[in-house]
Motif scaffolding. Structure first.
Motif, PDB file in Angstrom:
ATOM      1  N   GLY A 166      84.991 -42.091  26.809  1.00 15.73           N
ATOM      2  CA  GLY A 166      85.106 -43.543  26.816  1.00 15.73           C
ATOM      3  C   GLY A 166      86.157 -44.064  27.775  1.00 15.73           C
ATOM      4  N   ALA A 167      85.968 -45.301  28.213  1.00 17.80           N
ATOM      5  CA  ALA A 167      86.938 -45.998  29.066  1.00 17.80           C
ATOM      6  C   ALA A 167      86.709 -47.493  28.898  1.00 17.80           C
ATOM      7  CB  ALA A 167      86.778 -45.595  30.520  1.00 17.80           C
ATOM      8  N   GLN A 168      87.754 -48.277  29.150  1.00 12.92           N
ATOM      9  CA  GLN A 168      87.615 -49.729  29.059  1.00 12.92           C
ATOM     10  C   GLN A 168      86.769 -50.250  30.206  1.00 12.92           C
ATOM     11  OE1 GLN A 168      91.214 -52.086  29.397  1.00 12.92           O
ATOM     12  NE2 GLN A 168      90.407 -53.589  27.954  1.00 12.92           N
ATOM     13  N   ILE A 176      88.056 -43.614  37.003  1.00  9.74           N
ATOM     14  CA  ILE A 176      88.593 -42.252  36.911  1.00  9.74           C
ATOM     15  C   ILE A 176      87.602 -41.324  36.209  1.00  9.74           C
ATOM     16  CG2 ILE A 176      90.368 -40.855  35.754  1.00  9.74           C
ATOM     17  CD1 ILE A 176      92.344 -43.127  36.410  1.00  9.74           C
ATOM     18  N   VAL A 177      86.994 -41.804  35.142  1.00  2.00           N
ATOM     19  CA  VAL A 177      85.997 -40.993  34.436  1.00  2.00           C
ATOM     20  C   VAL A 177      84.833 -40.668  35.363  1.00  2.00           C
ATOM     21  CG1 VAL A 177      84.338 -40.928  32.540  1.00  2.00           C
ATOM     22  CG2 VAL A 177      86.618 -41.876  32.158  1.00  2.00           C
ATOM     23  N   LYS A 178      84.362 -41.662  36.099  1.00  2.00           N
ATOM     24  CA  LYS A 178      83.236 -41.453  37.004  1.00  2.00           C
ATOM     25  C   LYS A 178      83.573 -40.474  38.126  1.00  2.00           C
ATOM     26  CE  LYS A 178      81.231 -46.046  36.193  1.00  2.00           C
ATOM     27  NZ  LYS A 178      80.954 -47.375  36.791  1.00  2.00           N
ATOM     28  N   ASP A 179      84.816 -40.569  38.634  1.00  2.00           N
ATOM     29  CA  ASP A 179      85.213 -39.737  39.769  1.00  2.00           C
ATOM     30  C   ASP A 179      85.653 -38.330  39.364  1.00  2.00           C
ATOM     31  OD1 ASP A 179      84.707 -41.893  41.392  1.00  2.00           O
ATOM     32  OD2 ASP A 179      86.806 -42.525  41.541  1.00  2.00           O
ATOM     33  N   GLN A 180      86.436 -38.241  38.292  1.00  2.00           N
ATOM     34  CA  GLN A 180      87.022 -36.946  37.936  1.00  2.00           C
ATOM     35  C   GLN A 180      86.264 -36.205  36.833  1.00  2.00           C
ATOM     36  OE1 GLN A 180      91.329 -36.733  37.668  1.00  2.00           O
ATOM     37  NE2 GLN A 180      91.559 -38.720  38.679  1.00  2.00           N
ATOM     38  N   GLN A 185      79.343 -37.993  30.111  1.00  4.52           N
ATOM     39  CA  GLN A 185      78.571 -39.224  29.876  1.00  4.52           C
ATOM     40  C   GLN A 185      79.555 -40.341  29.584  1.00  4.52           C
ATOM     41  OE1 GLN A 185      75.586 -38.926  26.810  1.00  4.52           O
ATOM     42  NE2 GLN A 185      75.430 -41.157  26.598  1.00  4.52           N
ATOM     43  N   ILE A 186      79.703 -41.277  30.504  1.00  7.13           N
ATOM     44  CA  ILE A 186      80.691 -42.336  30.319  1.00  7.13           C
ATOM     45  C   ILE A 186      80.206 -43.368  29.315  1.00  7.13           C
ATOM     46  CG2 ILE A 186      79.838 -43.729  32.255  1.00  7.13           C
ATOM     47  CD1 ILE A 186      82.816 -44.487  32.756  1.00  7.13           C
TER      48      ILE A 186
END
Length: 284
Positions: A166-168, A176-180, A185-186
């Motif tokens: 999860g991310a805001q 960051i989630v998408k890149d790293q 699954q975001i």
């Protein structure tokens, strides 16, 4: 479980009322763009004449901006708020805050609904194409928060492959989630407290959160923990105040004040003070 949920409710009373979108659409014609730049160049004169600077923020991002009961009244407080109040005093204007979801903050700035945006906003290269930014005033570390029962399971970024992270929504953490963590699954949610609820219920496996925010949640919830999985940080993650593109004079004035606050340690004091305040209010 009941204790954990009660603790979360305490935090939610602080956080769920609204800290840092990835980009804003700028599909205006060239004439419209020139008009906006002209207006921005004269922005400080208008603010000075009105005696008010309108600040867009998302008050669900303790310790930077959050809601707390102060003298029996619900107020927006935080390190960013203390910083802006000090800047407003130096500028000789009243500071008025407009609270909204984080993914609407920069859009509201671009549309002229607020004068500046202060909400744990990272001054990325992409955002700099659309907005002016002050000097960076805080460089955060990004952490992975997990359910405490899974700390031995998620020790590396690779261990989060094919997991729900999860991310805001609209935040640098989402990028960051998408890149790293490209194989995860975001799950993007509007507010950080909602991420923590999902994490506690095991609806998501982890959440990427700014360090001060992450530590505050973990301190108040025995069933949450910071994972050993390490994320990379960059200069683009640092927080800055966003202003309309072309608002040169106001940017310069704010930079002069910010630099002094950075050099004398005032910003760090604000962060520590409001970290303590967030934890104190969450425990009530």
């Amino acid at each position: 479980m009941k204790k954990g949920l009660l603790s979360l409710v305490g935090i939610a009373s602080i956080f769920i009322l609204g800290a840092c979108g990835s980009s804003s659409k700028s599909g205006t014609s060239s004439s419209s763009g020139e008009s906006k730049t002209t207006d921005a160049a004269d922005q400080w004169s208008k603010i000075e004449k009105a005696g008010i600077i309108k600040v867009g923020t998302s008050a669900d991002f303790a310790p930077f901006e959050f809601h707390a009961m102060v003298n029996g009244k619900d107020q927006i407080v935080g390190a960013d708020i203390d910083m802006m109040n000090a800047i407003g005093k130096e500028l000789g204007v009243k500071v008025e805050y407009v609270d909204m979801d984080f993914n609407a903050v920069l859009a509201s700035l671009e549309q002229g609904q607020v004068d500046i945006a202060v909400s744990g906003i990272s001054a990325t290269d992409k955002r700099k194409k659309t907005f002016n930014f002050s000097v960076n005033y805080f460089s955060p570390e990004q952490l992975v928060v997990v359910n405490k029962a899974n700390t031995n399971k998620y020790t590396t970024l690779d261990s989060l492959a094919n997991k729900k992270v999860g991310a805001q929504k609209g935040s640098i953490q989402e990028s960051i989630v998408k890149d790293q963590l490209p194989d995860s699954q975001i799950v993007s949610l509007a507010k950080v407290p909602n991420l923590m609820v999902e994490l506690k219920q095991n609806s998501i496996d982890a959440a990427v959160v700014e360090s001060a925010v992450a530590k505050s949640y973990v301190a108040q919830n025995d069933d949450l923990a910071i994972a050993d999985a390490k994320l990379e940080t960059s200069e683009g993650d640092a927080y800055a105040i966003a202003l309309p593109k072309g608002s040169t004079k106001l940017t310069e004035k704010i930079d002069t004040i910010l630099k002094k606050m950075i050099e004398d340690g005032t910003i760090k004091e604000y962060v520590q003070k409001n970290t303590d305040l967030a934890n104190e209010n969450a425990s009530k």
